[in-house]
Design a protein around this motif. Structure first.
Motif, PDB file in Angstrom:
ATOM      1  N   ARG A  61      10.449  17.525  -2.914  1.00  0.00           N
ATOM      2  CA  ARG A  61      10.078  17.513  -1.497  1.00  0.00           C
ATOM      3  C   ARG A  61      10.289  18.863  -0.824  1.00  0.00           C
ATOM      4  O   ARG A  61       9.862  19.058   0.320  1.00  0.00           O
ATOM      5  CB  ARG A  61      10.886  16.444  -0.763  1.00  0.00           C
ATOM      6  CG  ARG A  61      10.553  15.021  -1.192  1.00  0.00           C
ATOM      7  CD  ARG A  61      11.522  14.022  -0.561  1.00  0.00           C
ATOM      8  NE  ARG A  61      11.413  14.027   0.885  1.00  0.00           N
ATOM      9  CZ  ARG A  61      10.614  13.244   1.591  1.00  0.00           C
ATOM     10  NH1 ARG A  61       9.827  12.389   0.969  1.00  0.00           N
ATOM     11  NH2 ARG A  61      10.592  13.298   2.902  1.00  0.00           N
ATOM     12  N   PRO A  90      -0.262   9.022  -6.053  1.00  0.00           N
ATOM     13  CA  PRO A  90      -0.059   7.581  -5.860  1.00  0.00           C
ATOM     14  C   PRO A  90      -0.571   7.107  -4.507  1.00  0.00           C
ATOM     15  O   PRO A  90      -0.778   7.903  -3.585  1.00  0.00           O
ATOM     16  CB  PRO A  90       1.462   7.426  -5.959  1.00  0.00           C
ATOM     17  CG  PRO A  90       2.008   8.756  -5.575  1.00  0.00           C
ATOM     18  CD  PRO A  90       1.007   9.762  -6.099  1.00  0.00           C
ATOM     19  N   ALA A  91      -0.755   5.810  -4.396  1.00  0.00           N
ATOM     20  CA  ALA A  91      -1.277   5.230  -3.157  1.00  0.00           C
ATOM     21  C   ALA A  91      -0.361   5.504  -1.978  1.00  0.00           C
ATOM     22  O   ALA A  91      -0.811   5.510  -0.827  1.00  0.00           O
ATOM     23  CB  ALA A  91      -1.485   3.729  -3.337  1.00  0.00           C
ATOM     24  N   THR A  92       0.910   5.745  -2.247  1.00  0.00           N
ATOM     25  CA  THR A  92       1.853   6.040  -1.161  1.00  0.00           C
ATOM     26  C   THR A  92       1.728   7.467  -0.648  1.00  0.00           C
ATOM     27  O   THR A  92       2.371   7.833   0.330  1.00  0.00           O
ATOM     28  CB  THR A  92       3.292   5.804  -1.646  1.00  0.00           C
ATOM     29  OG1 THR A  92       3.495   6.549  -2.863  1.00  0.00           O
ATOM     30  CG2 THR A  92       3.536   4.324  -1.910  1.00  0.00           C
ATOM     31  N   GLY A  93       0.910   8.300  -1.314  1.00  0.00           N
ATOM     32  CA  GLY A  93       0.671   9.658  -0.856  1.00  0.00           C
ATOM     33  C   GLY A  93       1.808  10.606  -1.188  1.00  0.00           C
ATOM     34  O   GLY A  93       2.654  10.324  -2.041  1.00  0.00           O
ATOM     35  N   ASP A 101       3.866  12.082   1.351  1.00  0.00           N
ATOM     36  CA  ASP A 101       4.628  12.251   2.600  1.00  0.00           C
ATOM     37  C   ASP A 101       3.884  13.074   3.644  1.00  0.00           C
ATOM     38  O   ASP A 101       4.504  13.764   4.451  1.00  0.00           O
ATOM     39  CB  ASP A 101       5.986  12.901   2.322  1.00  0.00           C
ATOM     40  CG  ASP A 101       6.793  12.151   1.277  1.00  0.00           C
ATOM     41  OD1 ASP A 101       6.854  10.920   1.369  1.00  0.00           O
ATOM     42  OD2 ASP A 101       7.342  12.807   0.373  1.00  0.00           O
ATOM     43  N   SER A 113      -7.993  10.924  -6.209  1.00  0.00           N
ATOM     44  CA  SER A 113      -6.757  11.191  -5.472  1.00  0.00           C
ATOM     45  C   SER A 113      -6.983  11.479  -3.994  1.00  0.00           C
ATOM     46  O   SER A 113      -6.047  11.356  -3.188  1.00  0.00           O
ATOM     47  CB  SER A 113      -6.017  12.377  -6.103  1.00  0.00           C
ATOM     48  OG  SER A 113      -5.452  12.034  -7.342  1.00  0.00           O
ATOM     49  N   ASP A 148      -5.706   9.251  -1.121  1.00  0.00           N
ATOM     50  CA  ASP A 148      -4.261   9.097  -1.048  1.00  0.00           C
ATOM     51  C   ASP A 148      -3.537  10.361  -0.603  1.00  0.00           C
ATOM     52  O   ASP A 148      -2.307  10.343  -0.444  1.00  0.00           O
ATOM     53  CB  ASP A 148      -3.722   8.641  -2.401  1.00  0.00           C
ATOM     54  CG  ASP A 148      -4.285   7.289  -2.807  1.00  0.00           C
ATOM     55  OD1 ASP A 148      -4.346   6.401  -1.937  1.00  0.00           O
ATOM     56  OD2 ASP A 148      -4.697   7.134  -3.965  1.00  0.00           O
ATOM     57  N   ASN A 185      -2.434  12.010   2.173  1.00  0.00           N
ATOM     58  CA  ASN A 185      -2.307  11.401   3.502  1.00  0.00           C
ATOM     59  C   ASN A 185      -1.858  12.370   4.582  1.00  0.00           C
ATOM     60  O   ASN A 185      -1.336  11.961   5.618  1.00  0.00           O
ATOM     61  CB  ASN A 185      -1.350  10.214   3.434  1.00  0.00           C
ATOM     62  CG  ASN A 185       0.011  10.570   2.839  1.00  0.00           C
ATOM     63  OD1 ASN A 185       0.244  11.706   2.437  1.00  0.00           O
ATOM     64  ND2 ASN A 185       0.908   9.596   2.791  1.00  0.00           N
TER      65      ASN A 185
END
Length: 395
Positions: A268, A285-288, A290, A314, A317, A319
């Motif tokens: 991060r 991933p679908a959660t991106g 951040d 991709s 995702d 985001n």
């Protein structure tokens, strides 16, 4: 995949006009040196005469450069375990006081020889022609006071970090610290202590024993280690206080672009990433990620379909702020120094080459100016009359 396409593609264009001397070195053919202690390497003396010259950076700072050899004692090299701990070669470019230091070389003659042989240009292009390329960086230059964002640059498979020199110089001149990284056994032309290591990972990839996702994941670990070495409690670089650890970005060409997204997923600390003509494996991933910003720049050549599907899958995702740019007339090496220098040398005509560095440095620099400094950059808002080759595929 495209990210592993080697510099031997130049040989296809020149094969009818020159004698091609391929370089084929297996990991067992060169004894892997034991990893020496972490040390700063002295910079070779730069040559004064050269027919080749990289474009002058546009920023207000002069640029200095240091070279570090880093060893990660916690990791064994994944490609040649018998060599011991994982090793990296890192060039650090930084804003410097004008007139200080001495001219830095582009690369060593030994590295130029290995790269030229590997690219199939050993007949027409002399190693000294490439090695003697004049650049704008100064070795041992006095740093310009301040705290600057850090940008890590990861090169493509088989090619050394020097192929991203123009981009590193541009960012350094604009007030960034830049770390260009060579990952051991992933380049055919990188000098480590003990000699030039073979591209063992390339041999394994060709044999089908490793995947591109494994290479990208390994590089992500390399970069996380590098960030800790540069910004952790015990930094190894003498000018580490120049780096603002709260403003870190990364960019890469080809598999280095793939590694950029892999690093963002794993670490991060990397707040913004640019992928220069490299696929995305594994997919975001679908959660991106951040909401962190991503810049994708692709070449509009026939092999682009190799990466487009991975970007397409991709893209939804990603985001945060994002741009997908396509450069008409570009090829895979447009985003490095190679097209520009080979075209300038006269041994091969590459129509897109004269504009290649200007396009790459302008858009990548604008991205990091915006994302790491908060500077308004209209170039990223849509098509520009200055760069008609660049299409905004998605935004």
């Amino acid at each position: 995949m495209k990210a592993t396409r080697r510099v031997t593609r130049y040989a296809v264009s020149f094969a009818t006009a020159a004698v091609i001397i391929p370089l084929s070195v297996s990991a067992s053919a060169v004894a892997a040196p034991a990893a020496p202690p972490l040390t700063a390497l002295s910079t070779p003396t730069a040559r004064t005469a050269s027919a080749l010259l990289l474009p002058r950076p546009t920023g207000r700072y002069a640029v200095g450069r240091d070279t570090l050899h880093l060893v990660d004692p916690r990791r064994t090299d994944p490609w040649v375990p018998q060599s011991g701990p994982r090793q990296l070669m890192v060039d650090l470019y930084y804003p410097a006081v004008a007139g200080s230091g001495t001219p830095a070389p582009y690369m060593s003659t030994a590295e130029a020889t290995a790269l030229i042989n590997y690219a199939g240009l050993s007949g027409p292009l002399a190693p000294t022609t490439l090695a003697d390329t004049r650049i704008w960086t100064r070795a041992n230059a006095v740093p310009a006071r301040g705290r600057y964002p850090l940008v890590v640059l990861s090169p493509g498979f088989t090619v050394p970090r020097y192929t991203l020199t123009a981009l590193a110089e541009e960012l350094g001149s604009r007030g960034f610290v830049v770390a260009t990284v060579d990952h051991a056994y992933e380049s055919a032309a990188t000098r480590f202590p003990g000699g030039i290591l073979p591209c063992a990972a390339c041999d394994e990839y060709d044999a089908g024993t490793i995947t591109q996702a494994q290479v990208a994941a390994g590089r992500a670990q390399d970069v996380s280690f590098l960030l800790t070495e540069l910004t952790g409690p015990h930094p190894v670089w003498r000018y580490a206080d120049l780096i603002d650890p709260a403003r870190i970005g990364m960019a890469g060409h080809s598999i280095g672009g793939d590694a950029t997204l892999a690093t963002m997923l794993a670490d991060r600390r990397v707040l913004a990433g640019a992928d220069l003509d490299g696929p995305i494996t594994p997919p975001v991933p679908a959660t991106g990620i951040d909401g962190r910003p991503v810049l994708l720049i692709a070449a509009a050549d026939p092999s682009s379909p190799d990466i487009v599907p991975t970007w397409t899958s991709s893209w939804p995702d990603l985001n945060g702020w994002k741009r997908w740019l396509t450069v008409a007339g570009a090829d895979h090496y447009t985003f490095t120094d190679l097209d520009y220098l080979i075209n300038e040398s006269g041994v091969l005509s590459i129509p897109s080459a004269p504009r290649s560095i200007a396009i790459t440095t302008s858009y990548v620099s604008a991205f990091f100016e915006r994302q790491l400094k908060g500077v308004c950059e209209p170039l990223l808002n849509g098509p520009s009359r200055d760069f008609p080759e660049v299409t905004f595929t998605s935004s």
